[in-house]
Design an enzyme around this catalytic site. Structure first.
Site, short mmCIF file in Angstrom:
data_model
loop_
_atom_site.label_atom_id
_atom_site.label_comp_id
_atom_site.label_asym_id
_atom_site.label_seq_id
_atom_site.Cartn_x
_atom_site.Cartn_y
_atom_site.Cartn_z
N THR A 63 68.67 -11.28 46.12
CA THR A 63 67.84 -11.10 44.94
C THR A 63 68.33 -12.03 43.84
O THR A 63 69.19 -12.89 44.05
CB THR A 63 67.83 -9.61 44.52
OG1 THR A 63 66.89 -9.43 43.46
CG2 THR A 63 69.21 -9.15 44.06
N SER A 109 69.77 -2.06 42.29
CA SER A 109 68.98 -2.43 43.46
C SER A 109 68.57 -1.21 44.29
O SER A 109 69.37 -0.32 44.55
CB SER A 109 69.78 -3.39 44.35
OG SER A 109 69.06 -3.67 45.54
N LYS A 127 68.28 -16.58 44.76
CA LYS A 127 67.25 -16.92 45.74
C LYS A 127 67.15 -18.42 45.99
O LYS A 127 66.85 -18.84 47.12
CB LYS A 127 65.89 -16.36 45.31
CG LYS A 127 65.81 -14.85 45.37
CD LYS A 127 64.41 -14.37 45.05
CE LYS A 127 64.29 -12.86 45.22
NZ LYS A 127 62.90 -12.38 45.01
N GLY A 129 58.43 -18.60 37.84
CA GLY A 129 59.76 -18.69 38.42
C GLY A 129 59.75 -18.55 39.93
O GLY A 129 58.72 -18.76 40.59
N ASP A 151 59.30 -12.14 50.70
CA ASP A 151 58.60 -11.73 49.48
C ASP A 151 57.10 -11.97 49.60
O ASP A 151 56.29 -11.20 49.08
CB ASP A 151 59.14 -12.49 48.26
CG ASP A 151 60.47 -11.95 47.76
OD1 ASP A 151 60.78 -10.78 48.04
OD2 ASP A 151 61.18 -12.71 47.08
#
Length: 291
Positions: free
Chosen positions: A66, A18, A70, A135, A110
């Protein structure tokens, strides 16, 4: 993490790759905010214990979330705000304290991350957008292209049976929906002005090979955002640029969604300043923003 200190963290699995710690720590230093930012490697089955533990701890100001958490973390929230409520998927958690109670609030930054990545690349409107994948990240992509003024959403998917959430969201937002198989999808890409590839690393390599073998067009090629930023450049990005298009690094989205997280965690609207964004870009090896 240090007891009593303000703290935040990113949750996911695997988490070692990450870039969120680098982005957040650099921004907090630039803003003069004393916030410790860590990382927790968690799978969905561990979330219950984790949430119970943080509800009893002080100092938390936010969580970045993440994959694969989510959607899994949503039931643990006391409330969903904005795009998180719209999508049913979150990537951010904030903490509200009042009347002795602690409330966990889910957000989704996002969408802003995708929109700002395109806007900083000069994209004012999405006319013929394509979303690769269906997704959780594709949900954010759908909301983003709607915000960019799209009237339609054309999906390239591996399994149309698993595209129900993304296509239903597009329809709720008033977009005309087209679902197509990713195999043979090069023609769809070639006619798009805006593309968001939401597939995991290397999952779009077959599509990239198709695009690379397709004869070049004389028309203008658009902008591709490939959210899979490791390894980079992606094969899809290379094929896109070979046709004269512009590819946005997946880290572009990550930077801008992190900026909005930092605003939520700190209350600092000035986290959106270009000099702060430049520091964040430097922390992950991206070029500074154009002045």
């Amino acid at each position: 993490m240090t007891a009593g200190r303000r703290r935040a963290a990113v949750l996911g699995h695997p988490i070692g790759h990450s870039r969120s710690p680098a982005l957040h720590r650099s921004a907090y230093e630039a803003l003069g905010e004393d916030i410790e930012y860590g990382a927790f490697d968690l799978v969905p089955e561990q979330l219950g214990d984790f949430v119970r533990s943080i509800r009893g701890e002080v100092g938390w100001c936010g969580l970045s979330v993440t994959m694969p958490l989510k959607a899994a973390l949503v039931p643990s929230m006391d409330r969903l705000e904005g795009n998180a409520a719209l999508l049913g998927v979150l990537n951010t958690v904030t903490f509200e304290r009042g009347s002795g109670a602690l409330r966990l609030v889910g957000h989704n930054t996002d969408v802003v991350g995708i929109v700002e990545a395109f806007r900083h690349a000069g994209v004012a409107r999405a006319v013929a957008p394509v979303v690769v994948g269906a997704g959780n990240t594709a949900l954010a992509a759908v909301a983003a292209i709607a915000e960019l003024g799209a009237a339609s959403a054309r999906f390239l998917v591996r399994d149309p049976r698993r595209a129900g959430e993304a296509s239903a969201l597009a329809e709720r937002l008033g977009l005309a929906v087209a679902l197509e198989a990713i195999e043979g999808g090069a023609d769809a890409l070639a006619s798009a002005d805006v593309v968001v590839s939401t597939l995991p690393p290397r999952a779009a390599d077959g599509l990239a090979a198709e695009l690379a073998s397709r004869p070049a067009d004389d028309g203008e090629t658009g902008v591709l955002l490939d959210v899979a930023y490791d390894p980079w450049p992606s094969r899809l990005g290379e094929a896109w640029e070979a046709r004269g298009g512009r590819t946005l690094h997946g880290l572009e989205m990550l930077v801008y969604q992190a900026v909005e997280q930092i605003v939520l965690f700190t209350g600092r609207e000035d986290a959106r300043r270009l000099d702060v964004i430049d520091v964040m870009c430097n922390s992950v090896g991206l070029p500074q923003r154009a002045r």
